[in-house]
Write a protein that holds these residues in place. Structure first.
Motif, PDB file in Angstrom:
ATOM      1  N   ASN A  48       8.069  -3.137   4.980  1.00 45.29           N
ATOM      2  CA  ASN A  48       9.215  -3.292   4.148  1.00 45.29           C
ATOM      3  C   ASN A  48       8.867  -1.992   3.371  1.00 45.29           C
ATOM      4  O   ASN A  48       8.160  -1.755   2.365  1.00 45.29           O
ATOM      5  CB  ASN A  48       9.579  -4.383   3.375  1.00 45.29           C
ATOM      6  N   ILE A  49       9.698  -0.980   3.535  1.00 40.34           N
ATOM      7  CA  ILE A  49       9.618   0.431   3.100  1.00 40.34           C
ATOM      8  C   ILE A  49      10.339   0.685   1.855  1.00 40.34           C
ATOM      9  O   ILE A  49      11.666   0.691   1.767  1.00 40.34           O
ATOM     10  CB  ILE A  49       9.820   1.531   4.009  1.00 40.34           C
ATOM     11  N   LEU A  65       4.951   6.918   1.181  1.00 40.80           N
ATOM     12  CA  LEU A  65       5.849   5.951   1.199  1.00 40.80           C
ATOM     13  C   LEU A  65       5.225   4.573   0.811  1.00 40.80           C
ATOM     14  O   LEU A  65       3.965   4.336   1.283  1.00 40.80           O
ATOM     15  CB  LEU A  65       6.294   5.622   2.506  1.00 40.80           C
ATOM     16  N   ASP A  66       5.858   4.045  -0.208  1.00 41.95           N
ATOM     17  CA  ASP A  66       5.473   2.719  -0.668  1.00 41.95           C
ATOM     18  C   ASP A  66       5.904   1.527   0.306  1.00 41.95           C
ATOM     19  O   ASP A  66       6.850   1.290   0.383  1.00 41.95           O
ATOM     20  CB  ASP A  66       5.867   2.564  -2.007  1.00 41.95           C
ATOM     21  N   CYS A  67       4.968   0.687   1.064  1.00 42.04           N
ATOM     22  CA  CYS A  67       5.307  -0.162   1.917  1.00 42.04           C
ATOM     23  C   CYS A  67       4.699  -1.449   1.612  1.00 42.04           C
ATOM     24  O   CYS A  67       3.417  -1.778   1.135  1.00 42.04           O
ATOM     25  CB  CYS A  67       4.685   0.269   3.184  1.00 42.04           C
ATOM     26  N   GLY A 110       0.775  -1.204  -0.039  1.00 42.23           N
ATOM     27  CA  GLY A 110      -0.073   0.039   0.209  1.00 42.23           C
ATOM     28  C   GLY A 110       0.803   1.346  -0.039  1.00 42.23           C
ATOM     29  O   GLY A 110       1.923   1.130   0.286  1.00 42.23           O
ATOM     30  N   ILE A 111       0.209   2.332  -0.317  1.00 40.77           N
ATOM     31  CA  ILE A 111       0.916   3.613  -0.487  1.00 40.77           C
ATOM     32  C   ILE A 111       0.452   4.334   0.954  1.00 40.77           C
ATOM     33  O   ILE A 111      -0.894   4.632   1.059  1.00 40.77           O
ATOM     34  CB  ILE A 111       0.403   4.491  -1.550  1.00 40.77           C
ATOM     35  N   PHE A 112       1.375   4.849   1.796  1.00 40.03           N
ATOM     36  CA  PHE A 112       1.019   5.363   3.089  1.00 40.03           C
ATOM     37  C   PHE A 112       1.378   6.720   3.168  1.00 40.03           C
ATOM     38  O   PHE A 112       2.154   7.233   2.201  1.00 40.03           O
ATOM     39  CB  PHE A 112       1.794   4.621   4.255  1.00 40.03           C
ATOM     40  N   THR A 113       0.694   7.638   3.941  1.00 36.52           N
ATOM     41  CA  THR A 113       1.118   9.117   3.941  1.00 36.52           C
ATOM     42  C   THR A 113       1.582   9.429   5.231  1.00 36.52           C
ATOM     43  O   THR A 113       1.209   8.984   6.303  1.00 36.52           O
ATOM     44  CB  THR A 113      -0.105   9.847   3.936  1.00 36.52           C
TER      45      THR A 113
END
Lengths: 252, 305
Positions: free
Chosen positions: A42-43, A90-92, A7-10
């Motif tokens: 895992n970022i 951030l793509d995690c 997922g994409i996180f903010t």
């Protein structure tokens, strides 16, 4: 299309905890893939190919759609991460690894060594919610590296050891456990490998130890983090990072 | 939509995108991320006769736009691969897969190749004579044209499926080795394996990888791979599956322009488990933009120069 475990996180908050340790909160729906405390994310540090590999991070707290993690600036990747701003994405990969299995009875001892401390906090909260009596022992090199002591105090008694004696007890976490005759039925630990090895030697039974390794992928594809145990070969990223104390091979 | 279908010895593929050996396990692990039936084929993890644990940790380091690995051919051995790993993959993937064959001796290679080639899911063999991370065998066969040819011949005699030889870039003249394996009867070539590299700890001077050296891969090596694929495809008639640093659809096009008939995607699967899926989607769009109706038309487009 939703991507599984991804997922994409903010970024919603960034707090500096010590001279080189940061606490970051990120918001995103993929939090739902976390099932156990002690799992990791895992970022991808950047959209670019530099740095190339993701950075695995333990989880200090998770909510419905938020993850709190703590990292130390050790190289280029974490340096870039520390300079990110609130609102950046951030793509995690999320919900990686087996995680701890909280035992709902008896007394629990949490042991965190340095940057191994964060995952013990979420675990401690869950144990407390299950009605388990929680004691925490934290080990740091020096007093200025210490963080989260107050948070652990909300869970129960906390003992701190520093290697140079600049705060709390002088010595290792095991020194403190012995000096204070800390009683426990189950213990959980995360920290440097020598600490985990010493614990597995001293307390062979009823321990869950969280390991760290250099990883290529973090989801079981590259075999970069394989280790041998008494119960067979395991990938730290899939069958770990938590190993049982009685399956760890004792060296020497 | 352009035609993406590519036909190579033993492999009738719906598109030319194959995950590279060692970055995709035995395939089934990635089925939790996406439907792996979209893949042209799958190069499964290198397999030896006996189980191998591989090298001590750390096995991984990083470099500019790339990574260094020294796994050391960790695998459960051919019995488990044939009876368990491939059976786990069977319900999840319908097309033929490519078995990566490794060993410490000619006899071991031949035995693993023979048994692998008899399995109904295997469409072709990829003979790994280029692993830089094991002490015995592997790259010894890949750095000597005579040894590479001898091994190719021996495997061709026992294999029921077409044989591809995986070449190492860590040689003085890769064309010489490519020609030698072609003359020895290889049906195709896969290239390139990783480039040997090191990283050191600044404080102690100690190599970061426990094996000291590892194989470098990732986007940083793409230009190296393009050059070698260009050279080899100009020199041999058998098809080449090109790999080395491919991370997006454009890289696939470029690798095929260099001369590759199909491609493998390696390290990028580790950074992005959805990489092959994304790349196949990108390929469709890119070919439409380029006005190319059949992907086979771009193979070796550079050879006029």
């Amino acid at each position: 299309m939703e991507k599984y475990l991804s997922g994409i996180f903010t970024i919603t908050t960034i707090n500096q905890l010590t001279s080189d340790v940061y606490e970051m909160t990120i918001k995103g729906e993929a939090t739902k893939y976390i099932t156990n405390p002690g799992q990791f994310i895992n970022i991808k540090i950047n959209d670019s190919k530099e740095p190339y590999l993701r950075r695995p991070m333990s989880i200090a707290r998770y909510f419905d759609d938020k993850i709190v993690f703590i990292f130390r600036v050790v190289g280029e990747g974490t340096k870039i991460l520390s300079k990110k701003k609130v609102g950046e994405k951030l793509d995690c990969l999320v919900g990686l690894g087996n995680g701890f299995t909280p035992v709902g009875n008896g007394k629990a001892l949490l042991i965190g060594g340095g940057l191994g401390t964060p995952p013990m906090y979420e675990l401690g909260l869950q144990l407390k919610q299950m009605g388990v009596e929680v004691t925490t022992v934290l080990g740091f090199g020096t007093s200025d590296q210490l963080f989260y002591e107050d948070k652990f105090k909300e869970l129960g008694p906390v003992f701190v050891a520093t290697m140079d004696g600049s705060y709390g007890y002088k010595g290792t976490v095991i020194d403190v456990i012995k000096q204070e005759n800390v009683e426990f039925d189950n213990y959980y630990a995360c920290g440097p490998e020598p600490m985990l090895m010493a614990l597995a030697k001293t307390y062979r039974q009823n321990g869950q130890l969280s390991y760290e390794a250099r990883m290529g992928c973090g989801f079981g594809a590259c075999m970069g983090c394989s280790c041998e145990t008494l119960t067979g070969d395991k990938r730290i990223c899939v069958e770990g990072p938590i190993l049982r104390s009685d399956e760890v091979i004792i060296d020497g | 939509m352009a035609n993406l279908r590519v036909k190579l010895p033993g492999l009738d593929m719906k598109n030319p995108v194959i995950p590279a050996s060692g970055t995709f396990g035995f395939g089934y692990g990635f089925a939790r991320f996406y439907d792996i039936n979209i893949l042209g084929s799958i190069m499964i993890k290198a397999t030896t006769l006996e189980p191998r644990f591989g090298n001590p940790l750390p096995r991984i380091a990083e470099g500019p736009s790339g990574m260094l690995n020294a796994i050391g051919l960790q695998n459960p051995g051919i019995d488990v691969v044939l009876n368990e790993s491939l059976e786990q993959l069977r319900p999840l993937y319908k097309d033929k897969v490519i078995a990566n064959v490794a060993g410490s001796s000619l006899e071991e290679y031949v035995e693993v190749a023979r048994r692998m080639s008899e399995h109904d899911m295997i469409g072709a063999l990829e003979i790994n004579i280029s692993c830089p991370n094991v002490k015995a065998g592997g790259i010894q066969f890949g750095t000597d044209a005579t040894m590479a040819a001898t091994l190719t011949k021996a495997i061709k005699e026992v294999s029921k499926v077409p044989v591809y030889i995986k070449l190492s870039p860590n040689v003085t003249d890769i064309v010489e080795i490519a020609k030698a394996v072609e003359a020895a009867g290889a049906d195709g070539i896969t290239m390139i394996n990783t480039l040997i590299g090191m990283r050191f700890d600044l404080k102690t001077g100690k190599p970061i990888i426990a094996n000291k050296t590892g194989g470098y891969s990732g986007p940083a090596i793409l230009p190296v791979a393009l050059n070698l694929v260009y050279k080899v495809t100009k020199a041999v008639k058998i098809p080449v599956i090109g790999m080395g640093g491919i991370s997006c659809g454009k890289d696939v096009i470029e690798m095929m322009i260099a001369g590759a008939s199909a491609v493998a995607v390696g390290s990028q699967n580790l950074v992005d488990p959805f990489a092959c899926m994304t790349i196949i989607e990108e390929l469709n769009e890119l070919l439409d933009q380029m006005g190319v109706s059949d992907i086979n038309d771009i193979v070796g487009l550079s050879h006029q120069y």
